[in-house]
Design a protein around this motif. Structure first.
Motif, PDB file in Angstrom:
ATOM      1  N   ILE A  14      57.571 -10.710-104.927  1.00 11.97           N
ATOM      2  CA  ILE A  14      58.413 -11.731-105.559  1.00 11.97           C
ATOM      3  C   ILE A  14      57.713 -13.082-105.540  1.00 11.97           C
ATOM      4  O   ILE A  14      57.736 -13.822-106.532  1.00 11.97           O
ATOM      5  CB  ILE A  14      59.799 -11.805-104.875  1.00 11.97           C
ATOM      6  CG1 ILE A  14      60.526 -10.473-105.019  1.00 11.97           C
ATOM      7  CG2 ILE A  14      60.633 -12.932-105.480  1.00 11.97           C
ATOM      8  CD1 ILE A  14      61.777 -10.345-104.164  1.00 11.97           C
ATOM      9  N   LEU A  15      57.039 -13.408-104.433  1.00 10.67           N
ATOM     10  CA  LEU A  15      56.296 -14.664-104.352  1.00 10.67           C
ATOM     11  C   LEU A  15      55.210 -14.706-105.423  1.00 10.67           C
ATOM     12  O   LEU A  15      55.032 -15.721-106.110  1.00 10.67           O
ATOM     13  CB  LEU A  15      55.695 -14.824-102.956  1.00 10.67           C
ATOM     14  CG  LEU A  15      54.853 -16.076-102.728  1.00 10.67           C
ATOM     15  CD1 LEU A  15      55.650 -17.347-103.009  1.00 10.67           C
ATOM     16  CD2 LEU A  15      54.310 -16.092-101.303  1.00 10.67           C
ATOM     17  N   SER A  16      54.513 -13.614-105.604  1.00  7.85           N
ATOM     18  CA  SER A  16      53.472 -13.529-106.622  1.00  7.85           C
ATOM     19  C   SER A  16      54.056 -13.740-108.021  1.00  7.85           C
ATOM     20  O   SER A  16      53.483 -14.465-108.848  1.00  7.85           O
ATOM     21  CB  SER A  16      52.782 -12.169-106.545  1.00  7.85           C
ATOM     22  OG  SER A  16      51.855 -12.021-107.578  1.00  7.85           O
ATOM     23  N   LEU A  17      55.200 -13.134-108.298  1.00  4.11           N
ATOM     24  CA  LEU A  17      55.867 -13.307-109.590  1.00  4.11           C
ATOM     25  C   LEU A  17      56.265 -14.769-109.812  1.00  4.11           C
ATOM     26  O   LEU A  17      56.121 -15.304-110.919  1.00  4.11           O
ATOM     27  CB  LEU A  17      57.110 -12.423-109.679  1.00  4.11           C
ATOM     28  CG  LEU A  17      56.876 -10.920-109.761  1.00  4.11           C
ATOM     29  CD1 LEU A  17      58.192 -10.174-109.559  1.00  4.11           C
ATOM     30  CD2 LEU A  17      56.235 -10.542-111.083  1.00  4.11           C
TER      31      LEU A  17
ATOM     32  N   GLU B  44      47.136  -9.369 -98.526  1.00  4.38           N
ATOM     33  CA  GLU B  44      46.495  -8.097 -98.845  1.00  4.38           C
ATOM     34  C   GLU B  44      46.719  -7.020 -97.780  1.00  4.38           C
ATOM     35  O   GLU B  44      46.624  -5.831 -98.082  1.00  4.38           O
ATOM     36  CB  GLU B  44      45.006  -8.294 -99.115  1.00  4.38           C
ATOM     37  CG  GLU B  44      44.202  -8.748 -97.912  1.00  4.38           C
ATOM     38  CD  GLU B  44      42.756  -9.061 -98.263  1.00  4.38           C
ATOM     39  OE1 GLU B  44      42.399  -9.040 -99.451  1.00  4.38           O
ATOM     40  OE2 GLU B  44      41.992  -9.339 -97.330  1.00  4.38           O
ATOM     41  N   ASP B  45      47.044  -7.403 -96.548  1.00  3.44           N
ATOM     42  CA  ASP B  45      47.284  -6.427 -95.487  1.00  3.44           C
ATOM     43  C   ASP B  45      48.746  -5.997 -95.398  1.00  3.44           C
ATOM     44  O   ASP B  45      49.123  -5.258 -94.488  1.00  3.44           O
ATOM     45  CB  ASP B  45      46.847  -6.996 -94.129  1.00  3.44           C
ATOM     46  CG  ASP B  45      45.345  -7.217 -94.068  1.00  3.44           C
ATOM     47  OD1 ASP B  45      44.609  -6.502 -94.783  1.00  3.44           O
ATOM     48  OD2 ASP B  45      44.909  -8.107 -93.315  1.00  3.44           O
ATOM     49  N   PHE B  46      49.579  -6.464 -96.329  1.00  3.98           N
ATOM     50  CA  PHE B  46      51.014  -6.164 -96.302  1.00  3.98           C
ATOM     51  C   PHE B  46      51.413  -5.360 -97.533  1.00  3.98           C
ATOM     52  O   PHE B  46      50.774  -5.430 -98.578  1.00  3.98           O
ATOM     53  CB  PHE B  46      51.834  -7.462 -96.298  1.00  3.98           C
ATOM     54  CG  PHE B  46      51.641  -8.296 -95.063  1.00  3.98           C
ATOM     55  CD1 PHE B  46      52.410  -8.072 -93.933  1.00  3.98           C
ATOM     56  CD2 PHE B  46      50.705  -9.316 -95.033  1.00  3.98           C
ATOM     57  CE1 PHE B  46      52.241  -8.846 -92.791  1.00  3.98           C
ATOM     58  CE2 PHE B  46      50.525 -10.100 -93.907  1.00  3.98           C
ATOM     59  CZ  PHE B  46      51.303  -9.859 -92.781  1.00  3.98           C
ATOM     60  N   GLU B  47      52.503  -4.618 -97.401  1.00  4.50           N
ATOM     61  CA  GLU B  47      53.103  -3.945 -98.543  1.00  4.50           C
ATOM     62  C   GLU B  47      53.763  -5.001 -99.435  1.00  4.50           C
ATOM     63  O   GLU B  47      54.214  -6.042 -98.942  1.00  4.50           O
ATOM     64  CB  GLU B  47      54.163  -2.935 -98.085  1.00  4.50           C
ATOM     65  CG  GLU B  47      53.604  -1.789 -97.259  1.00  4.50           C
ATOM     66  CD  GLU B  47      52.690  -0.881 -98.055  1.00  4.50           C
ATOM     67  OE1 GLU B  47      52.962  -0.636 -99.241  1.00  4.50           O
ATOM     68  OE2 GLU B  47      51.687  -0.418 -97.476  1.00  4.50           O
ATOM     69  N   ASP B  48      53.859  -4.734-100.745  1.00  2.13           N
ATOM     70  CA  ASP B  48      54.467  -5.687-101.680  1.00  2.13           C
ATOM     71  C   ASP B  48      55.920  -5.994-101.366  1.00  2.13           C
ATOM     72  O   ASP B  48      56.426  -7.059-101.697  1.00  2.13           O
ATOM     73  CB  ASP B  48      54.383  -5.169-103.121  1.00  2.13           C
ATOM     74  CG  ASP B  48      53.023  -5.413-103.736  1.00  2.13           C
ATOM     75  OD1 ASP B  48      52.219  -6.169-103.148  1.00  2.13           O
ATOM     76  OD2 ASP B  48      52.775  -4.846-104.815  1.00  2.13           O
ATOM     77  N   ASP B  49      56.605  -5.044-100.725  1.00  2.74           N
ATOM     78  CA  ASP B  49      58.035  -5.228-100.459  1.00  2.74           C
ATOM     79  C   ASP B  49      58.329  -5.593 -99.001  1.00  2.74           C
ATOM     80  O   ASP B  49      59.454  -5.471 -98.545  1.00  2.74           O
ATOM     81  CB  ASP B  49      58.814  -3.974-100.856  1.00  2.74           C
ATOM     82  CG  ASP B  49      58.372  -2.737-100.086  1.00  2.74           C
ATOM     83  OD1 ASP B  49      57.364  -2.804 -99.345  1.00  2.74           O
ATOM     84  OD2 ASP B  49      59.031  -1.698-100.240  1.00  2.74           O
TER      85      ASP B  49
ATOM     86  N   ALA C  75      56.092 -10.433 -94.399  1.00  4.46           N
ATOM     87  CA  ALA C  75      54.756 -10.906 -94.763  1.00  4.46           C
ATOM     88  C   ALA C  75      54.740 -12.404 -95.046  1.00  4.46           C
ATOM     89  O   ALA C  75      53.798 -13.101 -94.692  1.00  4.46           O
ATOM     90  CB  ALA C  75      54.251 -10.146 -95.983  1.00  4.46           C
ATOM     91  N   VAL C  76      55.780 -12.908 -95.671  1.00  8.31           N
ATOM     92  CA  VAL C  76      55.832 -14.325 -96.036  1.00  8.31           C
ATOM     93  C   VAL C  76      56.376 -15.109 -94.852  1.00  8.31           C
ATOM     94  O   VAL C  76      57.518 -14.936 -94.454  1.00  8.31           O
ATOM     95  CB  VAL C  76      56.706 -14.545 -97.287  1.00  8.31           C
ATOM     96  CG1 VAL C  76      56.742 -16.008 -97.660  1.00  8.31           C
ATOM     97  CG2 VAL C  76      56.188 -13.703 -98.452  1.00  8.31           C
TER      98      VAL C  76
END
Length: 111
Positions: A22-25, A83-88, A92-93
């Protein structure tokens, strides 16, 4: 005519539930940050006014609550940090260090 967003799942996201995806989006849609005219205001179940920005995937419309933490995280975004985390992965954030930035802003006021 049917609205193309009518069948999308709608999700309200607080900063603590923000995922790398979501952050990337958000950074992709608002590369220079978001303006007041891009903020959506609505009342939640407790009748409180909530301000959010919108990003959409093929099946979900996310309303991400606006906050100082969100702005700072978007400004300092580097996809390599995730990069070391899953997208969901909502863990991570990480919260930005607001105190350091407030101190820096305070120093600028003395000039």
């Amino acid at each position: 005519m049917k609205n193309k967003d009518a069948n999308l799942k709608r999700v309200i996201v607080d900063f603590k539930k923000l995922t790398p995806e979501i952050l990337s989006l958000l950074v992709e849609k608002y590369p220079d940050g978001y303006d007041d005219d891009q903020i959506i205001s609505f009342k939640n179940a407790n009748n409180e006014i909530v301000e959010a920005v919108e990003v959409t995937t093929k099946d979900t419309k996310y309303l991400v609550k606006v906050s100082t933490k969100l702005e700072m995280t978007m400004e300092n975004y580097d996809e390599d940090d995730y990069e070391d985390f899953e997208d969901d992965d909502p863990d991570a954030v990480q919260d930005p260090d607001l105190e350091v930035d407030e101190e820096m802003m305070g120093e600028d006021d003395d000039d």
